[in-house]
Design an enzyme around this catalytic site. Structure first.
Site, mmCIF file in Angstrom:
data_model
loop_
_atom_site.group_PDB
_atom_site.id
_atom_site.type_symbol
_atom_site.label_atom_id
_atom_site.label_comp_id
_atom_site.label_asym_id
_atom_site.label_seq_id
_atom_site.Cartn_x
_atom_site.Cartn_y
_atom_site.Cartn_z
ATOM 1 N N ASP B 27 3.885 8.906 -11.244
ATOM 2 C CA ASP B 27 5.284 8.536 -11.039
ATOM 3 C C ASP B 27 5.857 9.439 -9.953
ATOM 4 O O ASP B 27 5.803 10.658 -10.061
ATOM 5 C CB ASP B 27 6.054 8.716 -12.360
ATOM 6 N N ASP B 122 7.565 2.868 -7.206
ATOM 7 C CA ASP B 122 7.277 4.303 -7.250
ATOM 8 C C ASP B 122 6.427 4.754 -8.439
ATOM 9 O O ASP B 122 6.403 5.920 -8.748
ATOM 10 C CB ASP B 122 8.588 5.098 -7.203
ATOM 11 N N GLU B 123 5.738 3.847 -9.107
ATOM 12 C CA GLU B 123 4.855 4.295 -10.181
ATOM 13 C C GLU B 123 3.698 3.326 -10.353
ATOM 14 O O GLU B 123 3.794 2.153 -9.996
ATOM 15 C CB GLU B 123 5.614 4.473 -11.504
#
Lengths: 382, 407
Positions: B27, B122-123
């Site tokens: 993350d 974003d992860e």
């Protein structure tokens, strides 16, 4: 209340009364069967605000009265009773059923809360039962089973002076047939239409198929439109589906010059065989040539299949892609030794023209019946 | 995006046994804000908020850890965020840039293992079970990814390493920012038990409240509760899911092909809107957009969902199931309009509107004999072709041709 009835007659009446009840109902009371014992016999009824069934049978009534009992339970009991007269009597809110060596105690549901069964008005017309049952079975296969669009879950009945038209569609196919209609003295040239839930109509067809004639009445009263079918002291009523049925008759071509004739059973067998390797929802490719029709299942990586059977082609060679189940439904409904598949033209280059399935008594003699089944092919993928 | 501000950070201080802990959850730390700081290094160490658009209606897209300590969270109205943290610097989002960095980071993950399941920009989840020979143990791979991400992009990320997806995700959130937490398979239970029930996937405020009424405050409490007790309160599906998660059981594997479950956008108006014409334009725009994306992906949708947020922040949704799956914008628009009427939204002040489509399937399974949308489909397919040649928006419905609003 107290009566005695013949076991077979009683069991048949109960089974008729509960047949159209929905599997689940929001109001428990609607799962009941109402039994009225009168001086002349018994009247059994069921009603769920949409569909009602009512029948009269003879019985020795000692004491008149009305009871309401769970329909499914009563039907199961009635079908398993020993071969002896059935006796009913009431004791407070309990109902005692005895038959030979068996006896049951059932709870009566509150009769006063039960809705009143729709009354039918005068007869609109009469149809021959066997022909009606056959037509319903042929047409209802094309009705939609998807409740998202209620109007096409019905079969449209179109009454004109001396014929009754039946039409059903699920957008992918349309089935139509005309049968005789006797409008009696009230017959008018004006067309009356009634959109009847397909499931109900199919039950009516099965139940009344051997009754000689079926009397039909279509009424509209206070916004509620109703159709009733009566034969052999049995009556089924159903609310009509509201809304306008799509104008599907205009999809049928007026003339066709391009068609192939095959043996129906051969085509059914070949279609079933070749589609074994198809993935769900996939279509079969049919290539019609002067040498016959070749069925090909392509598109699956694991397996392919093909088969060629005899076909008499009139007009040009044609290739169409059809969903096997949709084709089989049509082939199963033509009820003739041979079948004609006609190819229609289309103005839309992105969409193949529909194919028309009709009966054929021999390789070159078209069938006499009016059944027509129109099916939309898929795009040809290569 | 996580609401954690990094104060309860938990990382491994000594090497732990990572055998069987082959799932990584990576993350990025305060991703949008961190990307912004790459070009504004002078703002490092100060609170920074990234906000979508300018105007009174702007909401927080992201905030760095400095701002989060003031209680600033993503999706919060900008006005509230600035009341909580008046000295924050507000930057407009540069979404193209985020997307570019996201791709770069994803490429690093894919060097480590082909089994990468991106969850959002974003992860991602990574399954490194097969990568041991090439890249080493799971924790070695996690450290390698963290080093490479920082060296190649200047951004930091946090990694959770565990035996299941759920535990890995919880672990990465505990490790934030810029940390790694390995949860040995044998210690999974001990790790999960003290967590609040709110940490279980699928537990929102309502479920959390139901669980608390049962006296269940921690994941351990849920794990110890017989399934039947949970079922009577939560229903079969949720009870089974939570009971498994609480016991560290999560059978989902890392899947590289994430199926789109829905397509759609929503927009917060820059002022509350009651004008029906303006609302219809917004729905038309979103419907056309969803339809174009459906066609581009070769999909059709069976359900249209309209989401509205009123002035008082109450949010309602209404879905309509179609008789036949569609990829036609006009159809989606008409269903959305019908949903809008069904919600009784006419005349109400609307803050946010969103049209999305669900129940997606592959298109082209069957043609129907007649199709009321045939002409619209032809028109929209032509628009797609023009857009492909001359750029998006070259042709658009006349209703959407209007002078650009100054806000």
């Amino acid at each position: 209340m107290k009566f005695q009835a013949n076991r077979d007659v009683f069991s048949e009446a109960v089974s008729f009364a509960v047949k159209l009840l929905p599997q689940r109902t929001t109001l428990p009371i609607l799962s009941g069967v109402l039994i009225e014992a009168t001086a002349t016999g018994l009247v059994l009824s069921s009603f769920d605000y949409e569909v009602s069934a009512q029948t009269e049978i003879s019985a020795d009534v000692e004491e008149t009265g009305t009871i309401l009992v769970s329909g499914r339970l009563l039907a199961e009991i009635a079908s398993r009773l020993p071969n002896a007269p059935v006796r009913f009597s009431t004791e407070d809110s309990r109902i005692l059923v005895s038959c030979g060596s068996a006896s049951f105690t059932l709870l009566s549901m509150p009769v006063e809360e039960y809705p009143s069964i729709p009354q039918i008005s005068s007869e609109t017309g009469v149809v021959p039962a066997e022909e009606f049952a056959a037509a319903v079975a042929q047409v209802a296969v094309a009705a939609s089973r998807d409740d998202v669009t209620p109007v096409i879950t019905g079969v449209q009945l179109e009454v004109s002076e001396n014929s009754l038209g039946l039409v059903a569609t699920d957008r992918y196919r349309v089935a139509v047939r005309e049968i005789d209609w006797d409008g009696g003295s009230t017959a008018t040239a004006e067309t009356i239409t009634a959109l009847v839930p397909a499931r109900t109509l199919q039950e009516v067809g099965k139940t009344f198929g051997h009754s000689g004639t079926i009397s039909v009445s279509i009424t509209s009263k206070d916004e509620r439109e109703l159709i009733a079918f009566t034969a052999d002291k049995k009556t089924v009523t159903s609310l009509l589906i509201k809304g306008n049925f799509p104008p599907v008759r205009r999809l049928f071509p007026e003339t066709v010059e391009n068609y192939a004739v095959m043996n129906t059973a051969d085509l059914i067998e070949a279609t079933r065989r070749v589609s074994l390797v198809l993935e769900r929802e996939a279509a079969l490719r049919f290539s019609f040539t002067p040498d016959g029709v070749t069925l090909e299942a392509i598109g699956s990586e694991q397996a392919q299949a093909s088969e060629t059977i005899d076909a008499v082609l009139t007009g040009v060679e044609t290739v169409v892609s059809l969903k096997p189940q949709f084709l089989l439904d049509g082939l199963g409904a033509v009820h003739s030794e041979f079948v004609r598949i006609s190819f229609t033209k289309t103005e839309n280059p992105n969409k193949p023209g529909p194919v028309l399935i009709t009966s054929q008594t021999s390789r070159d003699q078209a069938g006499a019946d009016s059944y027509r089944y129109l099916l939309q092919p898929n795009l040809l993928l290569r | 995006m996580s609401k954690q501000d990094g104060r309860s950070r938990q990382v491994n201080t000594t090497p732990v046994d990572d055998t069987g802990a082959t799932i990584l959850h990576v993350d990025m730390d305060a991703f949008f804000a961190s990307v912004e700081l790459l070009s504004r290094p002078e703002l490092r160490g100060t609170p920074v908020i990234v906000g979508g658009g300018i105007g009174p209606r702007s909401v927080v897209s992201a905030a760095n850890y400095e701002a989060r300590r003031y209680g600033v969270n993503s999706a919060m109205p900008m006005s509230l965020a600035l009341r909580r943290c008046p000295n924050a610097t507000v930057l407009p989002g540069s979404y193209d840039l985020y997307s570019k960095y996201s791709k770069q980071v994803l490429a690093i993950f894919e060097d480590a293992t082909p089994l990468v399941e991106p969850l959002s920009i974003d992860e991602a989840f990574l399954d490194v079970a097969g990568a041991r020979r090439v890249h080493g143990s799971p924790s070695e791979i996690a450290q390698m990814i963290r080093r490479r991400v920082e060296a190649e992009t200047g951004l930091t990320c946090s990694v959770g390493v565990a035996g299941t997806k759920y535990v890995a995700k919880v672990a990465s959130s505990r490790a934030k920012p810029d940390g790694m937490l390995v949860v040995p398979v044998a210690e999974t239970q001990a790790f999960l038990r003290p967590l609040s029930v709110g940490a279980l996937w699928g537990v929102g405020p309502t479920t959390e409240e139901s669980l608390r009424r049962l006296g269940l405050a921690t994941v351990g409490d849920v794990a110890d509760t017989p399934y039947d007790v949970l079922r009577s309160t939560l229903g079969e599906a949720l009870a089974a899911k939570l009971h498994s998660l609480a016991n560290g059981i999560d059978p989902r594997s890392v899947s590289t092909q994430r199926e789109e479950k829905s397509i759609g956008r929503e927009v917060t108006f820059s002022y509350d809107v009651t004008d029906e014409a303006e609302i219809r334009r917004a729905m038309l725009h979103q419907a056309d957009d969803a339809a174009a994306r459906l066609r581009a992906a070769g999909l059709v949708a069976r359900t249209v969902v309209l989401k509205l947020r009123y002035t008082d922040f109450s949010t309602v949704t209404k879905s309509r199931t179609l008789a036949e799956p569609t990829d036609v914008g006009r159809r989606i628009y008409e269903e959305a309009t019908a949903a809008w009427h069904a919600l009784g939204a006419a005349g109400k002040r609307i803050r946010l509107i969103g049209v999305r489509v669900e129940q997606l399937g592959e298109s082209g399974s069957g043609l129907s004999l007649w199709d009321p949308d045939e002409d619209w489909r032809d028109a929209e397919t032509t628009i797609d072709e023009v857009a492909a040649r001359f750029g998006k928006g070259s042709i658009r419905p006349a209703a959407l041709l209007r002078p650009k609003k100054q806000s």
